[in-house]
Design an enzyme around this catalytic site. Structure first.
Site, PDB file in Angstrom:
ATOM      1  N   ASP A   1      -8.075  -4.871   0.091  1.00 39.32           N
ATOM      2  CA  ASP A   1      -8.623  -5.681  -0.997  1.00 39.32           C
ATOM      3  C   ASP A   1      -8.314  -7.161  -0.878  1.00 39.32           C
ATOM      4  O   ASP A   1      -8.863  -7.968  -1.629  1.00 39.32           O
ATOM      5  CB  ASP A   1      -8.063  -5.189  -2.341  1.00 39.32           C
ATOM      6  CG  ASP A   1      -8.645  -3.852  -2.695  1.00 39.32           C
ATOM      7  OD1 ASP A   1      -9.848  -3.680  -2.485  1.00 39.32           O
ATOM      8  OD2 ASP A   1      -7.896  -2.985  -3.158  1.00 39.32           O
TER       9      ASP A   1
ATOM     10  N   HIS B   1       0.846  -1.182   0.000  1.00 43.03           N
ATOM     11  CA  HIS B   1       0.000   0.000   0.000  1.00 43.03           C
ATOM     12  C   HIS B   1       0.880   1.229   0.000  1.00 43.03           C
ATOM     13  O   HIS B   1       1.942   1.221   0.621  1.00 43.03           O
ATOM     14  CB  HIS B   1      -0.905   0.005   1.248  1.00 43.03           C
ATOM     15  CG  HIS B   1      -2.050   0.937   1.116  1.00 43.03           C
ATOM     16  ND1 HIS B   1      -1.928   2.294   1.341  1.00 43.03           N
ATOM     17  CD2 HIS B   1      -3.330   0.715   0.742  1.00 43.03           C
ATOM     18  CE1 HIS B   1      -3.103   2.854   1.118  1.00 43.03           C
ATOM     19  NE2 HIS B   1      -3.963   1.933   0.754  1.00 43.03           N
TER      20      HIS B   1
HETATM   21  N1  ACO Z   1       4.017  -7.782  -4.837  1.00 44.59           N
HETATM   22  C1  ACO Z   1       5.367  -7.844  -4.999  1.00 44.59           C
HETATM   23  N2  ACO Z   1       6.191  -6.792  -4.835  1.00 44.59           N
HETATM   24  C2  ACO Z   1       5.622  -5.622  -4.493  1.00 44.59           C
HETATM   25  C3  ACO Z   1       4.227  -5.492  -4.313  1.00 44.59           C
HETATM   26  C4  ACO Z   1       3.414  -6.626  -4.489  1.00 44.59           C
HETATM   27  N3  ACO Z   1       2.091  -6.562  -4.325  1.00 44.59           N
HETATM   28  N4  ACO Z   1       3.924  -4.207  -3.975  1.00 44.59           N
HETATM   29  C5  ACO Z   1       5.099  -3.570  -3.943  1.00 44.59           C
HETATM   30  N5  ACO Z   1       6.122  -4.405  -4.257  1.00 44.59           N
HETATM   31  C6  ACO Z   1       7.576  -4.091  -4.285  1.00 44.59           C
HETATM   32  C7  ACO Z   1       7.934  -3.284  -5.509  1.00 44.59           C
HETATM   33  O1  ACO Z   1       8.314  -4.130  -6.573  1.00 44.59           O
HETATM   34  C8  ACO Z   1       9.061  -2.446  -4.984  1.00 44.59           C
HETATM   35  O2  ACO Z   1      10.202  -3.266  -4.902  1.00 44.59           O
HETATM   36  P1  ACO Z   1      11.689  -2.625  -5.122  1.00 44.59           P
HETATM   37  O3  ACO Z   1      11.837  -1.635  -4.005  1.00 44.59           O
HETATM   38  O4  ACO Z   1      12.603  -3.794  -5.039  1.00 44.59           O
HETATM   39  O5  ACO Z   1      11.657  -1.984  -6.479  1.00 44.59           O
HETATM   40  C9  ACO Z   1       8.638  -2.123  -3.542  1.00 44.59           C
HETATM   41  O6  ACO Z   1       7.796  -3.234  -3.147  1.00 44.59           O
HETATM   42  C10 ACO Z   1       7.879  -0.820  -3.398  1.00 44.59           C
HETATM   43  O7  ACO Z   1       6.787  -0.839  -4.303  1.00 44.59           O
HETATM   44  P2  ACO Z   1       6.156   0.429  -4.991  1.00 44.59           P
HETATM   45  O8  ACO Z   1       5.373   0.007  -6.188  1.00 44.59           O
HETATM   46  O9  ACO Z   1       7.203   1.474  -5.178  1.00 44.59           O
HETATM   47  O10 ACO Z   1       5.162   0.928  -3.870  1.00 44.59           O
HETATM   48  P3  ACO Z   1       4.032   1.977  -4.075  1.00 44.59           P
HETATM   49  O11 ACO Z   1       3.771   2.564  -2.754  1.00 44.59           O
HETATM   50  O12 ACO Z   1       4.336   2.895  -5.206  1.00 44.59           O
HETATM   51  O13 ACO Z   1       2.798   1.069  -4.582  1.00 44.59           O
HETATM   52  C11 ACO Z   1       0.924  -0.371  -4.598  1.00 44.59           C
HETATM   53  C12 ACO Z   1       1.773   0.621  -3.780  1.00 44.59           C
HETATM   54  C13 ACO Z   1       0.574   0.214  -5.976  1.00 44.59           C
HETATM   55  C14 ACO Z   1      -0.387  -0.601  -3.853  1.00 44.59           C
HETATM   56  C15 ACO Z   1       1.725  -1.676  -4.766  1.00 44.59           C
HETATM   57  O14 ACO Z   1       2.053  -2.202  -3.498  1.00 44.59           O
HETATM   58  C16 ACO Z   1       0.970  -2.730  -5.598  1.00 44.59           C
HETATM   59  O15 ACO Z   1       1.044  -2.707  -6.835  1.00 44.59           O
HETATM   60  N6  ACO Z   1       0.217  -3.657  -4.910  1.00 44.59           N
HETATM   61  C17 ACO Z   1      -0.580  -4.633  -5.615  1.00 44.59           C
HETATM   62  C18 ACO Z   1      -1.867  -3.965  -6.099  1.00 44.59           C
HETATM   63  C19 ACO Z   1      -2.855  -3.703  -4.971  1.00 44.59           C
HETATM   64  O16 ACO Z   1      -3.099  -4.532  -4.134  1.00 44.59           O
HETATM   65  N7  ACO Z   1      -3.460  -2.488  -5.010  1.00 44.59           N
HETATM   66  C20 ACO Z   1      -4.483  -2.083  -4.054  1.00 44.59           C
HETATM   67  C21 ACO Z   1      -4.028  -0.971  -3.181  1.00 44.59           C
HETATM   68  S1  ACO Z   1      -5.199  -0.622  -1.954  1.00 44.59           S
HETATM   69  C22 ACO Z   1      -6.324   0.348  -2.697  1.00 44.59           C
HETATM   70  O17 ACO Z   1      -6.151   0.985  -3.703  1.00 44.59           O
HETATM   71  C23 ACO Z   1      -7.624   0.400  -2.050  1.00 44.59           C
END
Ligand code: ACO
Length: 428
Positions: A364, A307
């Site tokens: 979610d 998140h």
């Molecule tokens: N699975 C695997 N790796 C992940 C995940 C995941 N679900 N989420 C983040 N990471 C990793 C990224 O690859 C990144 O790794 P790195 O540092 O080695 O490059 C690190 O964790 C940070 O991730 P970011 O994408 O920079 O985090 P950000 O805060 O921008 O994104 C997000 C948050 C979009 C929710 C992300 O965690 C994601 O895509 N999750 C899956 C989708 C999801 O569940 N979305 C719902 C969010 S809740 C809502 O909207 C109500």
């Protein structure tokens, strides 16, 4: 106001006022920096560290797993309040007393009808059209049926539009689902409450009586409350920014629905269930999917994990997990994907990759499992999320207008070509 911060740039010092929130958060107020410094701006793609407004609606602390609407904890509200009470709270700032709530609910019931033209628009969509696209279109279409409610000279004008849309939205949501199933539309029943109506308009079979199951009603009430607001997320920021141009409430909310439709935001609950189903069909091999999620050459992400703001447990995920157990238990449903979800959660919480990046289950991760148990098709999960988020969007839109916020218009650092000469087409 806290003491100023000092910025040194190109040998010159700038005093930056520091704004302090009621929970101690600090914001550097750079409003005048560009003018004073001859062009310097802050750069923050994705607004990861940028406050777009001062707001009194929702407080969340992602490090401490705290979420409060207007000061009330999400745990208390989910346990004790109704969705209409929470809607009133988010929009008007206080919990309603009995009389206020009755009046609010009867105003909403009064507005719970839509024009024949709206039905014609709905019928024009293919049954298997994208539900969030249909919902966004219907929300936007409301504007044309209520052209007297698109300019707001007073709080009273705004309130009329608010009641109008809040009263009609459950119909749009329910009918989007009925259109998906190719079923006849069911009207609002004035003898039932707001959430009961949502259920009967979604699930009543033609010619049959519909009895609202209390377990289902209470689970849906809780889910809607948990989704009702989440401060300046993608869709809420969209609503505020569209509204800041003086676009109508209907147009602003329609934009919010579109923003919510993306899989990285509201669409994630749908993706979670698809992912869990996929793992189930793949012999339930959660370990293999954990490896895929960690592999940087694989685009797969563990949906429902991570998140932007929570770097600890999403407090909503805890409540939803408990609710999923209760609902499935009370309805006597055994859903194998719940077990897969639990395994994934356990493995992720012990895995160095997820621990290091502070990736926890978000709202979610379990909500889709409850929606399935309630009989809502996967493709409609995000529509239910929009139903829940509606009062939050409205409360934030109202606040933005009452605070007279300026039109939202970010800046950029240009990285394109410098000036060049135009060449006639023959010379290119
Ligand atoms: N699975 C695997 N790796 C992940 C995940 C995941 N679900 N989420 C983040 N990471 C990793 C990224 O690859 C990144 O790794 P790195 O540092 O080695 O490059 C690190 O964790 C940070 O991730 P970011 O994408 O920079 O985090 P950000 O805060 O921008 O994104 C997000 C948050 C979009 C929710 C992300 O965690 C994601 O895509 N999750 C899956 C989708 C999801 O569940 N979305 C719902 C969010 S809740 C809502 O909207 C109500």
């Amino acid at each position: 106001m806290a003491e100023n911060a000092t910025l040194k740039l190109n040998g010159k010092k700038y005093e930056i006022p520091v704004v302090k929130g009621t929970e101690g958060e600090l914001g550097l107020d750079i409003k005048t920096l560009r003018g004073e410094s001859n062009g310097a701006i802050t750069l923050d793609p994705g607004f990861k560290n940028t406050g777009a407004c001062q707001s009194a609606v929702t407080f969340l602390d992602g490090e401490k797993s705290i979420l409060r609407y207007r000061g009330y904890s999400i745990e208390d509200l989910a346990e004790k309040a109704s969705f209409t009470e929470v809607s009133y709270l988010l929009i008007y700032g206080e919990l309603p007393d009995k009389k206020q709530l009755e009046e609010f609910e009867s105003q909403l019931a009064e507005e719970a009808k839509v024009e024949e033209g709206m039905k014609t628009i709905l019928k024009g969509f293919p049954a298997k059209g994208k539900p969030m696209g249909i919902l966004a279109s219907l929300t936007s279409a409301l504007e044309s049926f209520h052209t007297d409610l698109i300019n707001y000279d007073s709080e009273e004008d705004m309130d009329k539009a608010i009641i109008k849309v809040l009263g009609k939205f459950p119909i749009l949501v329910a009918w989007t689902l009925r259109n998906y199933h190719g079923q006849d539309l069911v009207e609002y029943d004035k003898d039932l409450g707001y959430v009961e109506n949502l259920l009967q308009m979604m699930f009543k079979k033609s010619g049959e009586e519909y009895k609202v199951d209390k377990t289902i009603e209470s689970a849906l009430n809780k889910l809607l409350i948990l989704h009702a607001d989440h401060e300046q997320n993608c869709s809420t920021s969209t609503v505020r920014i569209v509204g800041s141009s003086d676009a109508s409430l209907f147009a602003s909310l329609s934009a919010g629905v579109s923003a919510l439709s993306g899989p990285l935001h509201g669409g994630a609950n749908e993706k979670v269930v698809h992912m869990l189903e996929g793992i189930k069909e793949d012999d339930g091999d959660t370990q293999r999917y954990m490896e895929k999620a960690k592999d940087k050459n694989d685009p797969f992400r563990l949906m429902g994990f991570g998140h932007r703001v929570y770097k600890n447990f999403d407090p909503r995920a805890k409540i939803i997990k408990k609710s999923a157990d209760e609902v499935l238990g009370q309805l006597g449903i055994e859903d194998p994907v719940l077990k897969i979800a639990e395994n994934l959660e356990k493995e992720a919480l012990e895995d160095e990759y997820f621990v290091k990046r502070k990736l926890y289950p978000n709202v979610d991760f379990y909500s889709g499992i409850i929606y399935r148990a309630l009989g809502i098709p996967t493709e409609l999960f995000t529509v239910m999320f929009a139903m829940g988020r509606l009062p939050g969007w409205i409360g934030q839109w109202r606040e933005m207008r009452l605070r007279n916020e300026p039109i939202g218009r970010p800046r950029q650092i240009y990285i394109g070509e410098n000036k060049r000469e135009y060449k006639d087409i023959e010379e290119r």
